[in-house]
Design an enzyme around this catalytic site. Structure first.
Site, PDB file in Angstrom:
ATOM      1  N   TYR A  32     -26.657 -11.211  70.639  1.00 23.17           N
ATOM      2  CA  TYR A  32     -25.405 -11.950  70.630  1.00 23.17           C
ATOM      3  C   TYR A  32     -25.686 -13.359  70.127  1.00 23.17           C
ATOM      4  O   TYR A  32     -26.573 -14.048  70.620  1.00 23.17           O
ATOM      5  CB  TYR A  32     -24.769 -12.030  72.031  1.00 23.17           C
ATOM      6  CG  TYR A  32     -23.487 -12.822  71.941  1.00 23.17           C
ATOM      7  CD1 TYR A  32     -22.319 -12.202  71.508  1.00 23.17           C
ATOM      8  CD2 TYR A  32     -23.478 -14.185  72.187  1.00 23.17           C
ATOM      9  CE1 TYR A  32     -21.156 -12.935  71.338  1.00 23.17           C
ATOM     10  CE2 TYR A  32     -22.317 -14.920  72.016  1.00 23.17           C
ATOM     11  CZ  TYR A  32     -21.161 -14.293  71.596  1.00 23.17           C
ATOM     12  OH  TYR A  32     -20.012 -15.015  71.406  1.00 23.17           O
TER      13      TYR A  32
ATOM     14  N   ASP B 116     -23.575 -16.961  69.099  1.00 26.62           N
ATOM     15  CA  ASP B 116     -22.355 -17.715  68.859  1.00 26.62           C
ATOM     16  C   ASP B 116     -22.362 -18.172  67.403  1.00 26.62           C
ATOM     17  O   ASP B 116     -23.410 -18.175  66.746  1.00 26.62           O
ATOM     18  CB  ASP B 116     -22.293 -18.926  69.802  1.00 26.62           C
ATOM     19  CG  ASP B 116     -21.565 -18.596  71.097  1.00 26.62           C
ATOM     20  OD1 ASP B 116     -20.632 -17.768  71.066  1.00 26.62           O
ATOM     21  OD2 ASP B 116     -21.925 -19.180  72.145  1.00 26.62           O
TER      22      ASP B 116
ATOM     23  N   ARG C  13     -21.496  -2.676  73.189  1.00 25.70           N
ATOM     24  CA  ARG C  13     -20.158  -2.565  73.743  1.00 25.70           C
ATOM     25  C   ARG C  13     -19.171  -2.972  72.651  1.00 25.70           C
ATOM     26  O   ARG C  13     -19.482  -3.790  71.792  1.00 25.70           O
ATOM     27  CB  ARG C  13     -19.974  -3.507  74.945  1.00 25.70           C
ATOM     28  CG  ARG C  13     -20.591  -2.967  76.213  1.00 25.70           C
ATOM     29  CD  ARG C  13     -20.174  -3.782  77.430  1.00 25.70           C
ATOM     30  NE  ARG C  13     -20.574  -5.159  77.381  1.00 25.70           N
ATOM     31  CZ  ARG C  13     -19.730  -6.193  77.442  1.00 25.70           C
ATOM     32  NH1 ARG C  13     -18.433  -6.001  77.527  1.00 25.70           N
ATOM     33  NH2 ARG C  13     -20.182  -7.429  77.422  1.00 25.70           N
TER      34      ARG C  13
ATOM     35  N   GLU D 263      -7.083  -7.424  75.855  1.00 26.25           N
ATOM     36  CA  GLU D 263      -8.428  -7.027  75.449  1.00 26.25           C
ATOM     37  C   GLU D 263      -8.983  -5.997  76.447  1.00 26.25           C
ATOM     38  O   GLU D 263      -8.947  -6.218  77.650  1.00 26.25           O
ATOM     39  CB  GLU D 263      -9.298  -8.289  75.450  1.00 26.25           C
ATOM     40  CG  GLU D 263     -10.597  -8.155  74.724  1.00 26.25           C
ATOM     41  CD  GLU D 263     -11.286  -9.518  74.608  1.00 26.25           C
ATOM     42  OE1 GLU D 263     -10.751 -10.425  73.946  1.00 26.25           O
ATOM     43  OE2 GLU D 263     -12.361  -9.652  75.205  1.00 26.25           O
TER      44      GLU D 263
ATOM     45  N   ARG E 204      -8.579  -9.410  79.686  1.00 26.66           N
ATOM     46  CA  ARG E 204      -7.928 -10.712  79.506  1.00 26.66           C
ATOM     47  C   ARG E 204      -6.804 -10.620  78.489  1.00 26.66           C
ATOM     48  O   ARG E 204      -6.726  -9.645  77.734  1.00 26.66           O
ATOM     49  CB  ARG E 204      -8.932 -11.790  79.114  1.00 26.66           C
ATOM     50  CG  ARG E 204      -9.858 -11.389  77.990  1.00 26.66           C
ATOM     51  CD  ARG E 204     -10.938 -12.441  77.780  1.00 26.66           C
ATOM     52  NE  ARG E 204     -11.797 -12.077  76.653  1.00 26.66           N
ATOM     53  CZ  ARG E 204     -12.706 -12.849  76.123  1.00 26.66           C
ATOM     54  NH1 ARG E 204     -12.928 -14.050  76.597  1.00 26.66           N
ATOM     55  NH2 ARG E 204     -13.435 -12.440  75.098  1.00 26.66           N
TER      56      ARG E 204
ATOM     57  N   ARG F 267     -19.394 -25.263  89.330  1.00 24.41           N
ATOM     58  CA  ARG F 267     -19.364 -26.720  89.178  1.00 24.41           C
ATOM     59  C   ARG F 267     -18.817 -27.340  90.462  1.00 24.41           C
ATOM     60  O   ARG F 267     -17.742 -26.953  90.906  1.00 24.41           O
ATOM     61  CB  ARG F 267     -18.482 -27.112  88.009  1.00 24.41           C
ATOM     62  CG  ARG F 267     -19.040 -26.605  86.700  1.00 24.41           C
ATOM     63  CD  ARG F 267     -18.273 -27.195  85.535  1.00 24.41           C
ATOM     64  NE  ARG F 267     -18.734 -26.577  84.308  1.00 24.41           N
ATOM     65  CZ  ARG F 267     -17.969 -26.343  83.260  1.00 24.41           C
ATOM     66  NH1 ARG F 267     -16.686 -26.692  83.286  1.00 24.41           N
ATOM     67  NH2 ARG F 267     -18.468 -25.775  82.186  1.00 24.41           N
TER      68      ARG F 267
ATOM     69  N   ARG G  63     -27.586 -16.528  85.388  1.00 24.86           N
ATOM     70  CA  ARG G  63     -26.937 -17.603  86.136  1.00 24.86           C
ATOM     71  C   ARG G  63     -25.436 -17.381  86.119  1.00 24.86           C
ATOM     72  O   ARG G  63     -24.890 -16.744  85.218  1.00 24.86           O
ATOM     73  CB  ARG G  63     -27.299 -18.964  85.548  1.00 24.86           C
ATOM     74  CG  ARG G  63     -27.103 -19.072  84.040  1.00 24.86           C
ATOM     75  CD  ARG G  63     -27.631 -20.382  83.507  1.00 24.86           C
ATOM     76  NE  ARG G  63     -26.830 -21.503  83.959  1.00 24.86           N
ATOM     77  CZ  ARG G  63     -25.714 -21.916  83.368  1.00 24.86           C
ATOM     78  NH1 ARG G  63     -25.253 -21.305  82.306  1.00 24.86           N
ATOM     79  NH2 ARG G  63     -25.045 -22.933  83.832  1.00 24.86           N
TER      80      ARG G  63
HETATM   81  P1  FDA Z   1     -20.723 -10.865  61.439  1.00 26.21           P
HETATM   82  O1  FDA Z   1     -20.595  -9.615  62.212  1.00 26.21           O
HETATM   83  O2  FDA Z   1     -19.661 -11.862  61.556  1.00 26.21           O
HETATM   84  O3  FDA Z   1     -20.878 -10.493  59.904  1.00 26.21           O
HETATM   85  C1  FDA Z   1     -21.609  -9.353  59.473  1.00 26.21           C
HETATM   86  C2  FDA Z   1     -20.897  -8.770  58.276  1.00 26.21           C
HETATM   87  O4  FDA Z   1     -21.700  -7.720  57.729  1.00 26.21           O
HETATM   88  C3  FDA Z   1     -19.568  -8.126  58.643  1.00 26.21           C
HETATM   89  O5  FDA Z   1     -18.516  -8.740  57.904  1.00 26.21           O
HETATM   90  C4  FDA Z   1     -19.746  -6.662  58.266  1.00 26.21           C
HETATM   91  O6  FDA Z   1     -18.574  -6.069  57.734  1.00 26.21           O
HETATM   92  C5  FDA Z   1     -20.835  -6.737  57.213  1.00 26.21           C
HETATM   93  N1  FDA Z   1     -21.568  -5.487  57.075  1.00 26.21           N
HETATM   94  C6  FDA Z   1     -22.121  -4.727  58.052  1.00 26.21           C
HETATM   95  N2  FDA Z   1     -22.669  -3.619  57.522  1.00 26.21           N
HETATM   96  C7  FDA Z   1     -22.450  -3.657  56.175  1.00 26.21           C
HETATM   97  C8  FDA Z   1     -22.760  -2.788  55.115  1.00 26.21           C
HETATM   98  N3  FDA Z   1     -23.385  -1.624  55.305  1.00 26.21           N
HETATM   99  N4  FDA Z   1     -22.383  -3.142  53.866  1.00 26.21           N
HETATM  100  C9  FDA Z   1     -21.720  -4.305  53.639  1.00 26.21           C
HETATM  101  N5  FDA Z   1     -21.392  -5.156  54.634  1.00 26.21           N
HETATM  102  C10 FDA Z   1     -21.754  -4.844  55.888  1.00 26.21           C
HETATM  103  N6  FDA Z   1     -18.807 -17.228  68.655  1.00 26.21           N
HETATM  104  C11 FDA Z   1     -18.457 -18.501  68.964  1.00 26.21           C
HETATM  105  O7  FDA Z   1     -19.145 -19.431  68.584  1.00 26.21           O
HETATM  106  N7  FDA Z   1     -17.310 -18.744  69.674  1.00 26.21           N
HETATM  107  C12 FDA Z   1     -16.493 -17.743  70.124  1.00 26.21           C
HETATM  108  O8  FDA Z   1     -15.489 -18.000  70.775  1.00 26.21           O
HETATM  109  C13 FDA Z   1     -16.867 -16.401  69.801  1.00 26.21           C
HETATM  110  N8  FDA Z   1     -16.086 -15.368  70.188  1.00 26.21           N
HETATM  111  C14 FDA Z   1     -16.506 -14.080  69.976  1.00 26.21           C
HETATM  112  C15 FDA Z   1     -15.738 -13.035  70.461  1.00 26.21           C
HETATM  113  C16 FDA Z   1     -16.170 -11.731  70.279  1.00 26.21           C
HETATM  114  C17 FDA Z   1     -15.340 -10.598  70.809  1.00 26.21           C
HETATM  115  C18 FDA Z   1     -17.402 -11.473  69.621  1.00 26.21           C
HETATM  116  C19 FDA Z   1     -17.927 -10.090  69.481  1.00 26.21           C
HETATM  117  C20 FDA Z   1     -18.134 -12.515  69.090  1.00 26.21           C
HETATM  118  C21 FDA Z   1     -17.694 -13.835  69.272  1.00 26.21           C
HETATM  119  N9  FDA Z   1     -18.423 -14.899  68.751  1.00 26.21           N
HETATM  120  C22 FDA Z   1     -18.050 -16.186  69.057  1.00 26.21           C
HETATM  121  C23 FDA Z   1     -19.633 -14.665  67.931  1.00 26.21           C
HETATM  122  C24 FDA Z   1     -19.366 -14.639  66.423  1.00 26.21           C
HETATM  123  O9  FDA Z   1     -18.516 -13.567  66.120  1.00 26.21           O
HETATM  124  C25 FDA Z   1     -20.719 -14.514  65.706  1.00 26.21           C
HETATM  125  O10 FDA Z   1     -21.459 -15.681  65.926  1.00 26.21           O
HETATM  126  C26 FDA Z   1     -20.610 -14.318  64.207  1.00 26.21           C
HETATM  127  O11 FDA Z   1     -19.824 -13.214  63.937  1.00 26.21           O
HETATM  128  C27 FDA Z   1     -22.006 -14.112  63.649  1.00 26.21           C
HETATM  129  O12 FDA Z   1     -21.928 -13.979  62.250  1.00 26.21           O
HETATM  130  P2  FDA Z   1     -22.815 -12.896  61.490  1.00 26.21           P
HETATM  131  O13 FDA Z   1     -22.712 -13.240  60.065  1.00 26.21           O
HETATM  132  O14 FDA Z   1     -24.162 -12.802  62.099  1.00 26.21           O
HETATM  133  O15 FDA Z   1     -22.125 -11.484  61.826  1.00 26.21           O
END
Ligand code: FDA
Length: 384
Positions: A360, A362, A258, A312, A289, A179, A175
């Site tokens: 993905y 949030d 990506r 970015e 952006r 609006r 989608r």
């Molecule tokens: P996250 O990636 O945060 O944590 C995983 C951790 O595991 C990392 O710290 C990593 O270093 C660690 N790790 C990986 N491999 C490892 C290893 N071998 N040994 C030890 N540690 C290891 N959400 C939202 O609600 N509003 C927003 O505006 C945004 N904006 C946004 C922008 C961009 C560019 C992205 C990519 C994502 C967002 N998000 C977001 C999403 C948000 O980043 C996401 O919800 C959280 O990071 C998820 O948390 P996790 O704990 O799942 O992963």
């Protein structure tokens, strides 16, 4: 003393499980992260010369409609009343997003009512007839018509994917919100805001428990460390939130992502763009952006002498890049199914979070998923 649970990853998923297990079950938890900070991708830091809070891995805006998640996060931080809005620069003119009546009337130099704007878009969207869209371009045209697609979607999407939208699968978009009123609030959620004293203070409070130990700069696959895959799996329960394919040594092939590159600049002016986020819709501008971080906290007294902007850029990730958005091609989906089978069979390890499930999420979704995993699997496991 041996911990009761090891959590790999100090992102929001890992921290939520750690907090619940320590607080609710009274068990000892060690959280490891290969980075030198907690908070995962939602981590932010103060830019030292300006004092402005910058989100290191891309802008993070908290929003949710889930009352349990909202209640949970409010245990650790208060939120500001920030409301997210995004604008787009198309051929040197600024338009409000998501596409709304203001965007439509400005773009067509018209004064449409909600009804006549809807009729116009429906008419333009009918251009390709009733056939199944063969690619992303056709899908987008069938949703919002060619003129709006070409202005606000085509080149922006091409920059995001480094691919012509005619070569991208239609399924990437289901989608495109339009609006038919002047509401340009970006999120539709019931609750929205930014942590009053920053993301790091929030995360530190989650981890601040006598039964939680955090070890930074510790990679789960580095067998020279005392906590590593080879030393703990099968002996101590593990919650793993790192990349799913990495856990299984990429045995079923790599899952594609990506990534983003960020170019940060401190400018000697108070205000660069007057708003937190400006999208650049034109192909001629390489970045997608620009974020200007002072605008995320209008309630703070930041310096008048400088501002921080971040451009970015989007591209396909290599194995050494930060994985940001799952690509989810048919090949990825097939591999994911095989990895899920392996994960199911991996005794004593729960896979979670955006990397551990290849999706993905949030922030509110990561927290919600962690709360469900705690309630439905982890707590019952320990309670026996
Ligand atoms: P996250 O990636 O945060 O944590 C995983 C951790 O595991 C990392 O710290 C990593 O270093 C660690 N790790 C990986 N491999 C490892 C290893 N071998 N040994 C030890 N540690 C290891 N959400 C939202 O609600 N509003 C927003 O505006 C945004 N904006 C946004 C922008 C961009 C560019 C992205 C990519 C994502 C967002 N998000 C977001 C999403 C948000 O980043 C996401 O919800 C959280 O990071 C998820 O948390 P996790 O704990 O799942 O992963």
């Amino acid at each position: 003393m041996q911990p009761d649970l090891i959590i790999v990853g100090a992102g929001l998923y890992g921290l939520t499980i750690a907090e619940r297990v320590a607080e609710e079950l009274g068990l000892r938890v060690v959280v490891i992260d290969r980075r030198s900070h907690i908070g995962g991708n939602a981590y932010s830091e103060i830019e030292p010369t300006t004092g402005i809070e910058v989100h290191r891995y891309g802008a993070h805006l908290f929003h949710t409609s889930n009352p349990s998640v909202w209640e949970y996060v409010n245990r650790f931080t208060k939120f500001t009343d920030y409301v997210h809005r995004v604008y787009a620069n198309y051929r040197g003119e600024i338009y409000p997003l998501p596409i709304n009546l203001g965007t439509i009337n400005q773009f067509f130099r018209a004064s449409h009512s909600p009804g006549s704007a809807r009729e116009l878009v429906v008419e333009q969207a009918a251009e390709l007839g009733d056939g199944k869209p063969a690619n992303l371009e056709e899908k987008a045209i069938s949703l919002i018509g060619r003129p709006l697609y070409e202005a606000f979607v085509r080149d922006y999407t091409a920059k995001q994917w480094q691919t012509d939208p005619r070569e991208l699968p239609a399924e990437i978009i289901s989608r495109l919100p339009v609006r038919y009123n002047y509401d340009n609030r970006y999120f539709n959620d019931r609750f929205e805001g930014l942590p009053v004293d920053g993301y790091t203070a929030w995360f530190e409070r989650m981890a601040d428990h006598p039964l939680i130990e955090v070890r930074l700069d510790t990679d789960f696959f580095d067998e020279s460390q005392s906590i590593s895959k080879g030393k703990v799996v099968g002996r101590i329960p593990v919650v793993y939130t790192g990349p799913l394919d990495r856990y299984f040594e990429h045995g079923e092939g790599e899952l594609a992502w990506r990534t983003l590159d960020f170019e940060q600049e401190v400018l000697p002016i108070k205000d660069f763009q007057g708003t937190p986020v400006m999208n650049y819709s034109d192909a001629g501008v390489r970045y997608t952006r620009i974020h200007e971080f002072r605008h995320f906290h209008p309630e703070r007294t930041y310096t008048d002498d400088a501002t921080v902007i971040v451009r970015e850029f989007s591209r396909f990730a290599t194995r050494d890049d930060e994985p940001y958005y799952p690509i989810n091609s048919p090949v990825d989906r097939e591999r994911l199914l095989r990895y899920r089978e392996l994960a199911k069979a991996e005794d004593g390890v729960w896979f979670g979070g955006r990397l551990g499930t290849y999706q993905y999420l949030d922030m509110h979704m990561a927290i919600g998923a962690a709360l469900s995993a705690f309630n439905n699997e982890i707590a019952p496991h320990f309670r026996g």
